[in-house]
Design an enzyme around this catalytic site. Structure first.
Site, short mmCIF file in Angstrom:
data_model
loop_
_atom_site.label_atom_id
_atom_site.label_comp_id
_atom_site.label_asym_id
_atom_site.label_seq_id
_atom_site.Cartn_x
_atom_site.Cartn_y
_atom_site.Cartn_z
N ASN A 1 0.81 -1.21 0.00
CA ASN A 1 0.00 0.00 0.00
C ASN A 1 0.85 1.28 0.00
OD1 ASN A 1 -2.44 1.26 -0.12
ND2 ASN A 1 -3.02 0.88 2.00
N HIS B 1 -14.92 -4.97 10.21
CA HIS B 1 -14.51 -3.67 10.73
C HIS B 1 -15.70 -2.77 11.04
CE1 HIS B 1 -10.18 -3.43 8.92
NE2 HIS B 1 -10.39 -4.56 9.55
N ARG C 1 -14.26 -6.00 14.86
CA ARG C 1 -13.22 -5.06 15.30
C ARG C 1 -13.89 -3.71 15.52
NH1 ARG C 1 -8.28 -2.53 11.79
NH2 ARG C 1 -9.93 -1.05 11.22
N TYR D 1 -7.32 6.71 12.95
CA TYR D 1 -7.26 5.51 12.13
C TYR D 1 -8.52 4.65 12.32
CZ TYR D 1 -6.80 0.77 10.81
OH TYR D 1 -7.09 -0.44 10.27
N ASP E 1 -7.58 -2.36 17.18
CA ASP E 1 -6.26 -2.12 16.59
C ASP E 1 -5.66 -0.83 17.16
OD1 ASP E 1 -5.09 -2.39 13.12
OD2 ASP E 1 -4.03 -1.86 14.98
N HIS F 1 -2.87 0.21 16.37
CA HIS F 1 -2.16 0.76 15.21
C HIS F 1 -0.82 1.41 15.57
CE1 HIS F 1 -2.40 1.87 10.86
NE2 HIS F 1 -3.10 0.77 10.88
N GLU G 1 -4.45 -5.23 19.05
CA GLU G 1 -3.49 -5.40 17.95
C GLU G 1 -2.52 -4.24 17.89
OE1 GLU G 1 -3.80 -5.11 13.07
OE2 GLU G 1 -5.56 -5.66 14.25
N GLU H 1 1.53 -7.28 11.17
CA GLU H 1 1.14 -6.95 9.80
C GLU H 1 2.21 -6.16 9.06
OE1 GLU H 1 -1.46 -2.91 9.78
OE2 GLU H 1 -2.46 -4.66 10.66
N ARG I 1 0.09 -11.74 12.92
CA ARG I 1 -0.77 -10.92 12.05
C ARG I 1 -0.28 -10.75 10.62
NH1 ARG I 1 -5.03 -9.20 10.96
NH2 ARG I 1 -4.84 -6.94 10.91
N HIS J 1 -3.61 -10.86 8.26
CA HIS J 1 -3.97 -9.50 7.86
C HIS J 1 -4.80 -9.56 6.58
CE1 HIS J 1 -2.29 -5.23 6.75
NE2 HIS J 1 -3.34 -5.13 7.53
N ASP K 1 -6.17 -3.51 1.11
CA ASP K 1 -4.94 -3.40 0.34
C ASP K 1 -4.24 -4.75 0.18
OD1 ASP K 1 -2.69 -2.78 2.84
OD2 ASP K 1 -4.72 -2.10 3.14
N GLU L 1 -8.96 -11.66 9.23
CA GLU L 1 -9.51 -10.33 8.98
C GLU L 1 -10.18 -10.32 7.60
OE1 GLU L 1 -8.09 -5.63 8.92
OE2 GLU L 1 -6.57 -7.21 8.85
N TRP M 1 1.53 6.33 12.56
CA TRP M 1 0.14 6.46 12.12
C TRP M 1 -0.61 5.21 12.37
CZ3 TRP M 1 -2.31 3.71 8.22
CH2 TRP M 1 -3.64 4.17 7.96
C1 CS2 Z 1 -4.86 -2.22 9.52
C2 CS2 Z 1 -4.67 -1.96 8.06
O1 CS2 Z 1 -6.40 -3.85 8.90
C3 CS2 Z 1 -5.58 -3.51 9.74
O2 CS2 Z 1 -5.35 -4.16 10.76
O3 CS2 Z 1 -3.80 -2.10 10.34
O4 CS2 Z 1 -5.84 -1.44 7.59
C4 CS2 Z 1 -3.55 -1.04 7.70
O5 CS2 Z 1 -3.77 0.22 8.18
C5 CS2 Z 1 -3.40 -1.01 6.21
O6 CS2 Z 1 -3.21 -2.30 5.74
C6 CS2 Z 1 -2.24 -0.14 5.77
O7 CS2 Z 1 -2.06 -0.27 4.43
MG MG Z 2 -3.79 -3.50 11.91
#
Ligand code: CS2
Ligand code: MG
Length: 409
Positions: free
Chosen positions: A37, A122, A147, A159, A217, A219, A243, A269, A290, A319, A323, A346, A409
């Site tokens: 991504n 999600h 989630r 996020y 998450d 993140h 996560e 991830e 992940r 994951h 993307d 996921e 981020w």
């Molecule tokens: C995220 C992703 O799905 C998840 O757990 O952490 O959406 C992540 O932000 C993206 O794959 C980034 O490209």
């Molecule tokens: Mg994630």
């Protein structure tokens, strides 16, 4: 059988995807996902300029040998670009081998260890009513694990909150990459988030009860001690997992988190190889792996990683955001169905244009995904449709704290 062609196809139906199509002299084709991504073209060049010339004339059935050749002969190892490129080749070769064997890939990986693959969806909201609405929407879609991501008072963009990105606020899934010439700057404040989140989970448990598996998450945004504190504060709400609670380049950092909380932890991830997990797995510092097949060197490498994790009773949590293309998703589902130490998968549903480009045979029903019974991966690429959607530059956002400091981020 010999490889006679390998085409790198970058298309952008709802978002950018990189697909590798390998063709053999018997006319059998295999697909692999190499989508990274916001950096898609770097993998395209790695494949087109450096790897494809090495594939022509090779025996597609020698998957392990090809994996080792691509990993070791490059001299420069690991990293997201290299491992996504190797993953694209690896998955395409497994697709070819399973098609040649006339069986769905999971059968080649040892057959089914379960009848279906539990998926999580999600849900998100700018406030509790919107979040509850989003959870109900996912339950109506059939999801049995959710989630939960939420906005935080005082922070403009957080996020994972879908509505903040869609004009009508109706979109429930969150697509992080934005088709902008530069990355969007977002703001963040960890202490506001840590004060707000436990109350959100208390309200969700009150509204939806104690059984529903809930995931969150973090993140990568907290320090180890902040992650330890949040994990502890969330214990009463019995999360399925927390996560990416803290950046894990320094794997030992999780020792401090583990010391203070029993909230299950999922990480990986942004990892690309088994080496990124060594301390985390050996010291039982995580509960779920992940990684994505697409970012960790393909099925050949992921199976070894998950076999290593199995020795420590650590499970998969592959994951699966948008993307990861339908090709990468299908590869994950075949692995999910075959391995013993499966945890959860996921599942962010792709958009309608993506479904036009990728014809998929995997299914989702009553909370469970299944890769289908087609020979190979069960995904075909419509190259004419793909050509209608040329690459569009897109970036993931980045964060700055109130004092202007760049933050995860
Ligand atoms: C995220 C992703 O799905 C998840 O757990 O952490 O959406 C992540 O932000 C993206 O794959 C980034 O490209
Ligand atoms: Mg994630």
């Amino acid at each position: 059988m010999k490889i006679v062609a390998a085409d790198v196809i970058v298309s952008s139906p709802d978002r950018n995807f990189l697909t590798l199509k390998i063709t053999t002299d018997d006319g059998v084709t295999g697909l692999g996902d190499g989508t990274l991504n916001g950096r898609e073209l770097s993998v395209a060049s790695y494949l087109r300029d450096h790897v494809v010339p090495l594939l022509i004339g090779r025996d597609p059935h020698r998957i392990e040998d090809t994996w080792q050749f691509l990993y070791r002969s490059a001299y420069w190892r690991r990293g997201p670009v290299t491992m996504a490129a190797i993953a694209a080749v690896d998955v395409a070769l497994w697709d070819i081998k399973a098609k040649a064997a006339r069986m769905p890939l999971y059968q080649l990986l040892g057959g089914a260890s379960r009848t279906g693959v539990m998926a999580y969806g999600h849900a998100s909201g700018r406030d509790l009513p919107e979040l509850f609405d989003s959870i109900r929407h996912h339950l109506e879609l059939g999801f049995r694990s959710i989630r939960v991501q939420t906005s935080v008072p005082g922070i403009n963009a957080v996020y994972g909150v879908a509505a903040q990105h869609s004009a009508d606020g109706k979109r429930y899934d969150y697509e992080p990459a934005q088709r902008t010439p530069l990355p969007a700057e977002e703001d963040w404040d960890t202490r506001s988030y840590m004060r707000h989140l436990p109350g959100v989970f208390e309200a969700v448990r009150h509204e939806f009860g104690p059984e529903l598996p809930l995931l969150h998450d973090g993140h990568h945004r907290m320090t180890p001690i902040q992650a330890a504190r949040l994990g502890k504060d969330l214990e009463p709400y019995d999360l399925f997992w927390l996560e990416d609670c803290t950046p894990a380049e320094n794997q030992e950092a999780l020792r401090l988190v583990r010391q203070h909380t029993t909230t299950p932890l999922a990480i990986g991830e942004v990892f690309n190889t088994v080496w990124d997990y060594q301390t985390l797995i050996r010291e039982q510092l995580i509960d779920y792996v992940r990684s994505a097949v697409t970012h960790t060197g393909g099925i050949t490498a992921m199976r070894k990683l998950l076999d290593f994790a199995a020795q420590y009773q650590i499970k998969s949590g592959i994951h699966g955001p948008t993307d990861i293309s339908p090709v990468g998703m299908a590869a994950a589902l075949h692995l999910d169905l075959a391995i013993h130490n499966f945890g959860i998968q996921e599942y962010m549903r792709h958009g309608a244009l993506t479904d036009e480009v990728f014809r998929q045979s995997f299914t989702f029903a009553d909370g469970y995904l299944h890769p289908g019974e087609q020979p190979g991966l069960g995904v075909e690429l419509d190259e004419e449709a793909a050509a209608r959607f040329p690459y569009v530059p897109a970036y993931l956002p980045f964060n700055r704290l109130q004092d202007g400091t760049v933050h995860d981020w």
